[in-house]
Design a protein around this motif. Structure first.
Motif, PDB file in Angstrom:
ATOM      1  N   ILE A 154       0.841  -1.209   0.000  1.00 61.04           N
ATOM      2  CA  ILE A 154       0.000   0.000   0.000  1.00 61.04           C
ATOM      3  C   ILE A 154       0.870   1.252   0.000  1.00 61.04           C
ATOM      4  O   ILE A 154       0.609   2.211  -0.737  1.00 61.04           O
ATOM      5  N   THR A 155       1.926   1.241   0.820  1.00 56.52           N
ATOM      6  CA  THR A 155       2.834   2.399   0.866  1.00 56.52           C
ATOM      7  C   THR A 155       3.479   2.637  -0.493  1.00 56.52           C
ATOM      8  O   THR A 155       3.562   3.775  -0.977  1.00 56.52           O
ATOM      9  N   GLY A 156       3.934   1.556  -1.130  1.00 56.99           N
ATOM     10  CA  GLY A 156       4.574   1.694  -2.439  1.00 56.99           C
ATOM     11  C   GLY A 156       3.621   2.214  -3.498  1.00 56.99           C
ATOM     12  O   GLY A 156       3.966   3.105  -4.284  1.00 56.99           O
ATOM     13  N   LEU A 157       2.391   1.675  -3.526  1.00 60.15           N
ATOM     14  CA  LEU A 157       1.416   2.138  -4.507  1.00 60.15           C
ATOM     15  C   LEU A 157       1.006   3.584  -4.246  1.00 60.15           C
ATOM     16  O   LEU A 157       0.723   4.336  -5.176  1.00 60.15           O
ATOM     17  N   SER A 158       0.985   3.977  -2.970  1.00 62.83           N
ATOM     18  CA  SER A 158       0.587   5.344  -2.627  1.00 62.83           C
ATOM     19  C   SER A 158       1.570   6.380  -3.159  1.00 62.83           C
ATOM     20  O   SER A 158       1.245   7.569  -3.258  1.00 62.83           O
ATOM     21  N   ARG A 159       2.773   5.937  -3.477  1.00 66.05           N
ATOM     22  CA  ARG A 159       3.774   6.874  -4.003  1.00 66.05           C
ATOM     23  C   ARG A 159       3.576   7.163  -5.488  1.00 66.05           C
ATOM     24  O   ARG A 159       4.236   8.040  -6.040  1.00 66.05           O
ATOM     25  N   ILE A 160       2.693   6.421  -6.132  1.00 64.90           N
ATOM     26  CA  ILE A 160       2.423   6.633  -7.563  1.00 64.90           C
ATOM     27  C   ILE A 160       1.334   7.694  -7.676  1.00 64.90           C
ATOM     28  O   ILE A 160       0.175   7.455  -7.332  1.00 64.90           O
ATOM     29  N   ASN A 161       1.693   8.865  -8.150  1.00 68.69           N
ATOM     30  CA  ASN A 161       0.785  10.003  -8.002  1.00 68.69           C
ATOM     31  C   ASN A 161      -0.427   9.931  -8.912  1.00 68.69           C
ATOM     32  O   ASN A 161      -1.420  10.613  -8.678  1.00 68.69           O
ATOM     33  N   TRP A 162      -0.414   9.097  -9.969  1.00 73.66           N
ATOM     34  CA  TRP A 162      -1.581   8.996 -10.834  1.00 73.66           C
ATOM     35  C   TRP A 162      -2.556   7.929 -10.345  1.00 73.66           C
ATOM     36  O   TRP A 162      -3.585   7.678 -10.976  1.00 73.66           O
ATOM     37  N   LEU A 163      -2.242   7.320  -9.198  1.00 72.45           N
ATOM     38  CA  LEU A 163      -3.046   6.205  -8.710  1.00 72.45           C
ATOM     39  C   LEU A 163      -3.742   6.576  -7.401  1.00 72.45           C
ATOM     40  O   LEU A 163      -3.104   7.098  -6.477  1.00 72.45           O
ATOM     41  N   PHE A 164      -5.036   6.304  -7.315  1.00 81.63           N
ATOM     42  CA  PHE A 164      -5.819   6.533  -6.097  1.00 81.63           C
ATOM     43  C   PHE A 164      -5.805   5.227  -5.295  1.00 81.63           C
ATOM     44  O   PHE A 164      -6.300   4.198  -5.761  1.00 81.63           O
ATOM     45  N   VAL A 165      -5.244   5.269  -4.084  1.00 84.87           N
ATOM     46  CA  VAL A 165      -5.060   4.057  -3.282  1.00 84.87           C
ATOM     47  C   VAL A 165      -5.875   4.162  -1.998  1.00 84.87           C
ATOM     48  O   VAL A 165      -5.748   5.143  -1.248  1.00 84.87           O
ATOM     49  N   ILE A 166      -6.703   3.161  -1.739  1.00 78.94           N
ATOM     50  CA  ILE A 166      -7.505   3.135  -0.515  1.00 78.94           C
ATOM     51  C   ILE A 166      -6.591   2.852   0.683  1.00 78.94           C
ATOM     52  O   ILE A 166      -5.710   1.995   0.625  1.00 78.94           O
ATOM     53  N   ALA A 167      -6.828   3.565   1.775  1.00 82.92           N
ATOM     54  CA  ALA A 167      -5.987   3.426   2.963  1.00 82.92           C
ATOM     55  C   ALA A 167      -6.164   2.059   3.615  1.00 82.92           C
ATOM     56  O   ALA A 167      -7.206   1.407   3.483  1.00 82.92           O
ATOM     57  N   ARG A 168      -5.147   1.658   4.351  1.00 84.51           N
ATOM     58  CA  ARG A 168      -5.128   0.366   5.026  1.00 84.51           C
ATOM     59  C   ARG A 168      -6.328   0.191   5.949  1.00 84.51           C
ATOM     60  O   ARG A 168      -6.928  -0.894   6.013  1.00 84.51           O
ATOM     61  N   ASN A 169      -6.688   1.225   6.700  1.00 89.34           N
ATOM     62  CA  ASN A 169      -7.766   1.097   7.678  1.00 89.34           C
ATOM     63  C   ASN A 169      -9.086   0.709   7.040  1.00 89.34           C
ATOM     64  O   ASN A 169      -9.933   0.085   7.686  1.00 89.34           O
ATOM     65  N   SER A 170      -9.271   1.080   5.781  1.00 89.91           N
ATOM     66  CA  SER A 170     -10.518   0.731   5.092  1.00 89.91           C
ATOM     67  C   SER A 170     -10.478  -0.685   4.541  1.00 89.91           C
ATOM     68  O   SER A 170     -11.504  -1.369   4.527  1.00 89.91           O
TER      69      SER A 170
END
Length: 517
Positions: A154-170
């Protein structure tokens, strides 16, 4: 009222005696449903034949063959609907065991309310949810390892600025639950879902992952990683980088295919770049000219769009090297690269494309690596950064780092559309070190990855010439001129500012192969 059991894409209403697939009832009989419900409730534990018979035929004396027939019906329905056979395991002389996805017990009223929730709207960019990975190790203490793996991804994908990543808590609310990927896509408002599993056996760990388009249920990507587990935290980092590096280009391909199906007049600046991307990546002058017309539209809509400028820089780089070494193309490549850097400080892909143009066309390798390192600081799993960086290193006369960077890029994304460039860098590096067999092997792999790119045959011709295989070298040289009729190696080396020692050695080999200086 009896509870509802959910497992995989299925749901059992025990009170009604019905097995549902999504919202649709299946033709499974009531006795078979009772058997399946007991097996699912005991998930992973053996259930004796006597217990199963008592559940489906209470207080009745029946032949064991009746049980066998009903279990066969359950297996047939589950396999036919899901496309997978591994749901119920036979335990000889003991009974049966359910081995499918873990089940969740829901209150019927809550389940109905959840299904009636309106779906969340999709974001205006690709979106993904990473579900908790299943721990298949048979050791609950290994949950921390599986959870840590998901956190890293999740942390790695969150660094891709064109990608919307759902947070871990969800996403972790689904831990241990049977999941319907389409339903999760609706509940979280995402187009893609990544799910996987972790199995630790002795000193080995196996991680599997699959990326699914939640709107269709179709698989986008799947892979398996086997590693030794001496250092758990280093292992998590290693696999997380590999997974993220593989997913990023897979997502882009999926998004490009999606955009191709949209009406052209509905495209915004981002979608226009996606539509242009295959032509940019082709490296073919005719196609990059088509891409440039789209990219110009994107930049007109959004003048500060770094990724559009980065792709435009790559197009002009291709036209410069493969369509006559026109100074106007070189200047346009550098101009768009500078715009990409100015507006894309948070965009690893834009920085990567810009760094390549600055290094190759601007002949400023120091500035190129400032951009590459900035891209890797944003997204350490950016395979393309390593691949294009390896090309700059190869032509710059740094063979060992060229090979190292190319191998890292291919490890992160083995089937990348730019894999041919990584093999080119390897061929250059091995050639520079006098390892002509290895250079030849890398060049052949480059040719296989992109048989329409003339530079791949340049490397091949040079390596074959050094090995004394002159007939094959001349055939490769003929292919270079067929693909690039105006090719002269001296002008080409000047265009990319080839390191002098490499230019001398490579030029001599190409002269032997019959290519013009």
């Amino acid at each position: 009222m009896a509870a509802i059991l959910e497992f995989g894409p299925f749901r059992i209403d025990v009170d009604a005696g019905i097995l549902f697939h999504g919202a649709e009832p299946t033709p499974l009989g009531q006795r078979a449903v009772l058997l399946l419900a007991l097996l699912v409730r005991r998930g992973g534990a053996p259930v004796s034949k006597d217990a199963l018979i008592e559940a489906a035929w209470p207080a009745l004396a029946i032949e064991e063959s009746n049980l066998t027939v009903q279990i066969a019906a359950v297996r047939r329905i589950l396999a036919a609907i899901s496309g997978e056979a591994g749901w119920i395991e036979t335990l000889p002389r003991r009974g049966y065991r359910y081995i499918g996805p873990a089940a969740t017990t829901l209150d019927p009223d809550c389940a109905t309310a959840a299904r009636e929730q309106p779906p969340l709207p999709l974001p205006d960019r690709p979106s993904i949810a990473v579900l908790p990975f299943a721990n298949l190790s048979g050791d609950a203490e290994q949950d921390y390892f599986a959870d840590g793996m998901v956190d890293d991804i999740i942390t790695g994908l969150s660094r891709i600025n064109w990608l919307f990543v759902i947070a871990r808590n969800s996403t972790f609310i689904y831990k241990g639950a049977a999941v319907d990927v389409k339903q999760i896509g609706r509940e979280l408002g995402v187009r893609y879902v990544l799910e996987g599993s972790v199995r630790k056996t002795g000193a080995m760990v196996r991680i599997t992952g699959q990326l699914i388009d939640a709107s269709t249920g179709m698989h986008v990507w799947a892979d398996r990683y086997d590693r030794r587990s001496e250092d758990v935290f280093a292992l998590q980092d290693d696999i997380a980088l590999s997974v993220v590096g593989a997913i990023a280009p897979s997502l882009r391909r999926a998004e490009i295919n999606r955009v191709k199906r949209k009406r052209p007049e509905s495209l915004d600046a981002y979608d226009i770049v996606l539509r242009a991307q295959p032509d940019v990546d082709s490296g073919m002058p005719e196609q990059v000219r088509q891409a440039l017309s789209l990219l110009d539209r994107s930049i007109a809509l959004e003048p500060d769009y770094a990724l559009a400028h980065g792709n435009a820089a790559m197009c002009h780089h291709c036209l410069f090297l493969r369509a006559g070494l026109q100074e106007a193309n070189r200047e346009a490549s550098i101009r768009h690269a500078r715009s990409a850097i100015a507006h894309g400080q948070d965009d690893a892909l834009a920085l990567t494309l810009a760094g390549f143009s600055i290094g190759m066309d601007g002949h400023d390798r120091s500035a190129a690596f400032v951009a590459f390192e900035a891209a890797l600081a944003i997204s350490p799993s950016s395979a393309l950064t390593y691949i294009l960086g390896s090309v700059v290193l190869g032509w710059g006369g740094d063979p060992d780092r060229a090979i190292e960077w190319s191998e890292q890029g291919l490890r992160l994304s083995p089937f990348d559309s730019w894999a041919f460039a990584a093999f080119d860098a390897q061929a250059l590096g091995h050639f520079h070190r006098g390892r002509y067999e290895e250079a030849c092997r890398a060049a052949y792999r480059s040719v296989q990855a992109n048989p329409r790119h003339s530079i791949t045959y340049v490397q091949l011709a040079a390596a074959l010439a050094r090995l004394g295989r002159l007939q094959e070298a001349k055939a490769a040289a003929a292919r270079v001129l067929e693909l690039h009729p105006s090719f002269h190696y001296g002008r080409q080396f000047q265009g990319v500012n080839c390191a002098p020692a490499l230019a001398s050695s490579l030029g001599e080999a190409l002269r032997i192969a019959g290519l013009p200086e």
